[in-house]
Scaffold this motif. Structure first.
Motif, PDB file in Angstrom:
ATOM      1  N   ALA A  82      18.611 -25.532   9.206  1.00 17.71           N
ATOM      2  CA  ALA A  82      17.638 -26.193   9.445  1.00 17.71           C
ATOM      3  C   ALA A  82      16.161 -26.053   8.242  1.00 17.71           C
ATOM      4  O   ALA A  82      15.634 -26.757   7.740  1.00 17.71           O
ATOM      5  CB  ALA A  82      16.894 -26.211  10.871  1.00 17.71           C
ATOM      6  N   SER A  83      16.401 -24.782   7.877  1.00 16.56           N
ATOM      7  CA  SER A  83      15.186 -24.537   6.665  1.00 16.56           C
ATOM      8  C   SER A  83      15.749 -24.963   5.491  1.00 16.56           C
ATOM      9  O   SER A  83      14.746 -25.255   4.613  1.00 16.56           O
ATOM     10  CB  SER A  83      15.226 -22.904   6.746  1.00 16.56           C
ATOM     11  N   GLU A  84      16.839 -25.243   5.168  1.00 18.87           N
ATOM     12  CA  GLU A  84      17.424 -26.033   4.144  1.00 18.87           C
ATOM     13  C   GLU A  84      17.382 -27.475   4.357  1.00 18.87           C
ATOM     14  O   GLU A  84      16.984 -28.412   3.568  1.00 18.87           O
ATOM     15  CB  GLU A  84      18.878 -25.542   3.414  1.00 18.87           C
ATOM     16  N   PHE A  85      17.948 -27.964   5.262  1.00 19.36           N
ATOM     17  CA  PHE A  85      18.207 -29.113   5.675  1.00 19.36           C
ATOM     18  C   PHE A  85      16.665 -30.240   5.495  1.00 19.36           C
ATOM     19  O   PHE A  85      16.900 -31.101   4.842  1.00 19.36           O
ATOM     20  CB  PHE A  85      18.641 -29.318   7.281  1.00 19.36           C
ATOM     21  N   ARG A  86      15.709 -29.494   6.006  1.00 17.81           N
ATOM     22  CA  ARG A  86      14.583 -30.240   6.010  1.00 17.81           C
ATOM     23  C   ARG A  86      13.926 -30.473   4.717  1.00 17.81           C
ATOM     24  O   ARG A  86      13.134 -31.432   4.616  1.00 17.81           O
ATOM     25  CB  ARG A  86      13.494 -29.484   6.789  1.00 17.81           C
ATOM     26  N   TYR A  87      14.346 -29.574   3.509  1.00 16.98           N
ATOM     27  CA  TYR A  87      13.838 -29.791   2.173  1.00 16.98           C
ATOM     28  C   TYR A  87      14.502 -30.647   1.211  1.00 16.98           C
ATOM     29  O   TYR A  87      14.249 -30.711   0.023  1.00 16.98           O
ATOM     30  CB  TYR A  87      13.139 -28.471   1.929  1.00 16.98           C
ATOM     31  N   ARG A  88      15.949 -30.705   1.800  1.00 21.16           N
ATOM     32  CA  ARG A  88      16.943 -31.158   0.921  1.00 21.16           C
ATOM     33  C   ARG A  88      16.821 -32.471   0.240  1.00 21.16           C
ATOM     34  O   ARG A  88      17.337 -32.939  -0.548  1.00 21.16           O
ATOM     35  CB  ARG A  88      18.360 -30.906   1.475  1.00 21.16           C
ATOM     36  N   GLU A  89      16.072 -33.280   0.896  1.00 21.24           N
ATOM     37  CA  GLU A  89      15.917 -34.796   0.553  1.00 21.24           C
ATOM     38  C   GLU A  89      17.271 -35.280   0.394  1.00 21.24           C
ATOM     39  O   GLU A  89      17.857 -36.076  -0.321  1.00 21.24           O
ATOM     40  CB  GLU A  89      15.325 -35.006  -0.687  1.00 21.24           C
ATOM     41  N   ILE A  90      18.316 -35.115   1.566  1.00 19.59           N
ATOM     42  CA  ILE A  90      19.334 -35.688   1.717  1.00 19.59           C
ATOM     43  C   ILE A  90      19.225 -37.139   1.930  1.00 19.59           C
ATOM     44  O   ILE A  90      18.579 -37.601   2.780  1.00 19.59           O
ATOM     45  CB  ILE A  90      20.051 -35.135   3.255  1.00 19.59           C
ATOM     46  N   PRO A  91      19.989 -38.025   1.366  1.00 23.10           N
ATOM     47  CA  PRO A  91      20.191 -39.457   1.470  1.00 23.10           C
ATOM     48  C   PRO A  91      20.824 -39.685   2.847  1.00 23.10           C
ATOM     49  O   PRO A  91      21.975 -39.366   3.017  1.00 23.10           O
ATOM     50  CB  PRO A  91      21.058 -39.824   0.344  1.00 23.10           C
ATOM     51  N   LEU A  92      19.867 -40.259   3.694  1.00 24.34           N
ATOM     52  CA  LEU A  92      20.550 -40.322   5.144  1.00 24.34           C
ATOM     53  C   LEU A  92      20.589 -41.946   5.548  1.00 24.34           C
ATOM     54  O   LEU A  92      19.483 -42.534   5.025  1.00 24.34           O
ATOM     55  CB  LEU A  92      19.844 -39.819   6.331  1.00 24.34           C
ATOM     56  N   SER A  93      21.509 -42.387   5.994  1.00 26.62           N
ATOM     57  CA  SER A  93      21.542 -43.865   6.552  1.00 26.62           C
ATOM     58  C   SER A  93      20.762 -44.034   7.933  1.00 26.62           C
ATOM     59  O   SER A  93      21.051 -43.171   9.074  1.00 26.62           O
ATOM     60  CB  SER A  93      22.919 -44.162   6.566  1.00 26.62           C
ATOM     61  N   PRO A  94      19.824 -44.770   8.016  1.00 25.49           N
ATOM     62  CA  PRO A  94      19.152 -45.170   9.235  1.00 25.49           C
ATOM     63  C   PRO A  94      20.109 -45.689  10.376  1.00 25.49           C
ATOM     64  O   PRO A  94      19.752 -45.600  11.380  1.00 25.49           O
ATOM     65  CB  PRO A  94      17.999 -46.205   8.964  1.00 25.49           C
ATOM     66  N   GLN A  95      21.443 -45.828   9.827  1.00 25.40           N
ATOM     67  CA  GLN A  95      22.268 -46.343  11.043  1.00 25.40           C
ATOM     68  C   GLN A  95      23.003 -45.188  11.409  1.00 25.40           C
ATOM     69  O   GLN A  95      23.554 -45.203  12.688  1.00 25.40           O
ATOM     70  CB  GLN A  95      23.358 -47.338  10.450  1.00 25.40           C
ATOM     71  N   SER A  96      22.944 -43.957  10.934  1.00 26.41           N
ATOM     72  CA  SER A  96      23.454 -42.713  11.556  1.00 26.41           C
ATOM     73  C   SER A  96      22.681 -42.172  12.503  1.00 26.41           C
ATOM     74  O   SER A  96      21.545 -42.399  12.984  1.00 26.41           O
ATOM     75  CB  SER A  96      23.381 -41.888  10.405  1.00 26.41           C
ATOM     76  N   ALA A  97      23.249 -40.994  13.135  1.00 27.37           N
ATOM     77  CA  ALA A  97      22.584 -40.263  14.130  1.00 27.37           C
ATOM     78  C   ALA A  97      22.620 -38.872  13.751  1.00 27.37           C
ATOM     79  O   ALA A  97      23.221 -38.530  12.887  1.00 27.37           O
ATOM     80  CB  ALA A  97      23.361 -40.587  15.612  1.00 27.37           C
ATOM     81  N   ALA A  98      21.779 -38.101  14.123  1.00 22.65           N
ATOM     82  CA  ALA A  98      21.913 -36.692  13.932  1.00 22.65           C
ATOM     83  C   ALA A  98      21.752 -35.810  15.410  1.00 22.65           C
ATOM     84  O   ALA A  98      20.882 -36.296  16.275  1.00 22.65           O
ATOM     85  CB  ALA A  98      20.299 -36.560  13.204  1.00 22.65           C
ATOM     86  N   LEU A  99      22.219 -34.727  15.114  1.00 23.15           N
ATOM     87  CA  LEU A  99      22.261 -33.860  16.408  1.00 23.15           C
ATOM     88  C   LEU A  99      21.475 -32.585  15.857  1.00 23.15           C
ATOM     89  O   LEU A  99      21.781 -31.905  14.864  1.00 23.15           O
ATOM     90  CB  LEU A  99      23.899 -33.339  16.864  1.00 23.15           C
ATOM     91  N   PHE A 100      20.713 -32.116  16.993  1.00 26.75           N
ATOM     92  CA  PHE A 100      20.007 -30.849  16.883  1.00 26.75           C
ATOM     93  C   PHE A 100      20.355 -30.040  17.903  1.00 26.75           C
ATOM     94  O   PHE A 100      20.268 -30.443  18.895  1.00 26.75           O
ATOM     95  CB  PHE A 100      18.421 -31.208  16.648  1.00 26.75           C
ATOM     96  N   ILE A 101      20.879 -28.774  17.367  1.00 24.01           N
ATOM     97  CA  ILE A 101      21.625 -27.730  18.420  1.00 24.01           C
ATOM     98  C   ILE A 101      20.395 -26.624  18.376  1.00 24.01           C
ATOM     99  O   ILE A 101      20.066 -26.024  17.367  1.00 24.01           O
ATOM    100  CB  ILE A 101      22.875 -27.243  17.918  1.00 24.01           C
ATOM    101  N   SER A 102      19.952 -26.412  19.628  1.00 19.68           N
ATOM    102  CA  SER A 102      18.860 -25.164  19.722  1.00 19.68           C
ATOM    103  C   SER A 102      19.031 -24.705  21.412  1.00 19.68           C
ATOM    104  O   SER A 102      18.688 -25.476  22.425  1.00 19.68           O
ATOM    105  CB  SER A 102      17.480 -25.701  19.446  1.00 19.68           C
ATOM    106  N   GLN A 103      19.212 -23.625  21.379  1.00 24.35           N
ATOM    107  CA  GLN A 103      19.079 -22.946  22.829  1.00 24.35           C
ATOM    108  C   GLN A 103      17.519 -22.930  23.350  1.00 24.35           C
ATOM    109  O   GLN A 103      17.403 -23.603  24.466  1.00 24.35           O
ATOM    110  CB  GLN A 103      19.503 -21.365  22.607  1.00 24.35           C
ATOM    111  N   SER A 104      16.759 -22.782  22.659  1.00 25.54           N
ATOM    112  CA  SER A 104      15.221 -22.574  23.178  1.00 25.54           C
ATOM    113  C   SER A 104      14.721 -24.003  23.087  1.00 25.54           C
ATOM    114  O   SER A 104      13.968 -24.406  23.902  1.00 25.54           O
ATOM    115  CB  SER A 104      14.546 -21.615  22.439  1.00 25.54           C
ATOM    116  N   GLY A 105      15.178 -24.840  22.160  1.00 25.23           N
ATOM    117  CA  GLY A 105      14.376 -26.187  22.111  1.00 25.23           C
ATOM    118  C   GLY A 105      13.297 -26.018  21.320  1.00 25.23           C
ATOM    119  O   GLY A 105      12.475 -27.272  21.414  1.00 25.23           O
ATOM    120  N   GLU A 106      12.745 -25.018  20.759  1.00 28.01           N
ATOM    121  CA  GLU A 106      11.662 -24.660  20.213  1.00 28.01           C
ATOM    122  C   GLU A 106      11.405 -24.314  18.807  1.00 28.01           C
ATOM    123  O   GLU A 106      10.595 -23.985  18.292  1.00 28.01           O
ATOM    124  CB  GLU A 106      10.849 -23.783  20.897  1.00 28.01           C
ATOM    125  N   THR A 107      12.856 -24.236  17.981  1.00 25.42           N
ATOM    126  CA  THR A 107      12.959 -23.512  16.749  1.00 25.42           C
ATOM    127  C   THR A 107      12.300 -24.479  15.932  1.00 25.42           C
ATOM    128  O   THR A 107      12.575 -25.358  15.523  1.00 25.42           O
ATOM    129  CB  THR A 107      14.494 -23.283  16.357  1.00 25.42           C
TER     130      THR A 107
END
Ligand code: F6R
Length: 365
Positions: A82-107
């Protein structure tokens, strides 16, 4: 309450068959041997790709998930910590979905990646243990992992429950996209249903061997973990667990990368732990292992009965697990990996449940 366990980590390792069985009950139908189709915000049949992001152990679960979504659902997956993902300016399609995995849900970084994807119009799914968490609240779909409270700082049962949920979602996605046949689905779900029983069997049988090997590892300064396919993220998870609770330096490498650098480190002082179920990569991984043996390296091979029967090297210790299907191997092979880290740390006398410098929930960036 630790029950009759010395540490929460040990208790949570041994709870895994029970919690995973509970978790699977929410994602698969064991009567018909089908994955429960995903309805609601995320339509796996229509998304062109998937983005996955997380930190630490949750990221490594996501990496195994990537192998599954790509193989079984033919869904391309973009994944990063996540610490790279958020800054990489990845070209993402708005039709796509994203999954975020977190035990705590607060990272913090995982949450920032989530918000980044939301701004770009993607549908958001949360694979979380804590349902009343910020990540769950800000998501369009919540996939709880139902592991129960995890107290030990080193994640164990959350990791295997994340894997169980990701495997079920990948099967459901494969069915929705028509890339997985009904019979394949049924065979895979049947394998998942056998997982809790196999996990108990492994937990009850490998202890003496693990303690013997952990005593050896506790004398080492560095350890190398190797794996190929889904065993590669698991090798990184093994190294992470060992580092964080025993403070032994460890690295997880793709078995095929060995000859591109790390092989220079091999000598009799550095044990190499090879994770190699008897899968379609087995022969390749064994030949990488032979390269280690030829340079005097000490090998600990974690394999299954078929793999053990197919290899013999004098310089080697083996941990032998039951034969399992590919979809369940990462969960079953997690058990020796977690126990090796746990018992090594116990021998070294570290604070297993609260390792130095670490926090259970990382809410700073
Ligand atoms: C390692 C470990 C950490 C967490 C990471 C993410 O054993 O526990 O690497 O996996 O800090 O935490 P969550 O899952 O709460 O987002």
């Amino acid at each position: 309450d630790k029950g009759n366990h010395r540490h929460f980590m040990e208790k949570e390792i041994h709870e895994q068959p029970e919690v995973i069985s509970h978790a699977l009950g929410h994602y698969v139908n064991f009567i018909e041997n089908r994955a429960i189709p995903v309805s609601g915000a995320i339509d796996f049949a229509k998304v062109p790709s998937l983005a996955i992001s997380a930190c630490g152990t949750a990221y490594l679960a996501g990496l195994i998930g990537k192998y599954w979504f790509e193989r079984y659902a033919r869904l391309p997956v973009e994944i990063d910590v996540a610490s790279e993902f958020r800054y990489r300016e990845i070209p993402l399609s708005p039709q796509s979905a994203a999954l975020f995995i977190s035990q705590s849900g607060e990272t913090a970084d995982t949450l920032a990646s989530l918000r980044y994807c939301k701004e770009h119009g993607l549908k958001i799914g949360a694979v979380v243990n804590t349902r009343e968490s910020t990540i769950a609240r800000e998501s369009d779909a919540v996939f709880p992992i139902l592991a129960g409270p995890e107290i030990g700082v080193a994640s164990t049962k959350a990791f295997t429950c994340q894997l169980a949920v990701l495997a079920s979602l990948a099967i459901a996605a494969g069915r929705a996209r028509g890339t997985l046949g009904e019979e394949e689905e049924q065979a895979m779900v049947r394998s998942l249903s056998e997982m809790p029983r196999l996990m108990s069997r492994v937990l009850n049988s490998i202890q003496p061997k693990i303690e013997f090997l952990a005593r050896e590892l506790s004398k080492c300064r560095d350890v190398l973990y190797l794996g190929r396919g889904t065993s590669f993220p698991l090798a990184m998870e093994g190294a992470l667990k060992l580092k964080e609770i025993s403070y032994i330096h460890a690295e997880g490498y793709a078995a095929g990368e060995l000859k591109h650098g790390p092989i220079a480190l091999i000598d009799e002082n550095m044990p190499v732990i090879v994770i190699a179920p008897h899968d379609r990569f087995f022969d390749k991984t064994v030949s990488n292992m032979q390269e280690v043996a030829a340079r005097g390296g000490r090998i600990i091979l974690i394999t299954d009965e078929k793999g053990a029967a197919a290899t013999t090297l004098d310089t080697m210790h083996t941990i032998v697990l039951p034969n399992v299907d590919e979809i369940v191997a990462p969960v079953i092979f997690s058990l020796p990996v977690q126990l090796l880290a746990y018992h090594t740390a116990v021998f070294m006398g570290t604070d297993v449940d609260q390792p130095r410098n670490l926090a259970k929930s990382v809410t700073v960036e």
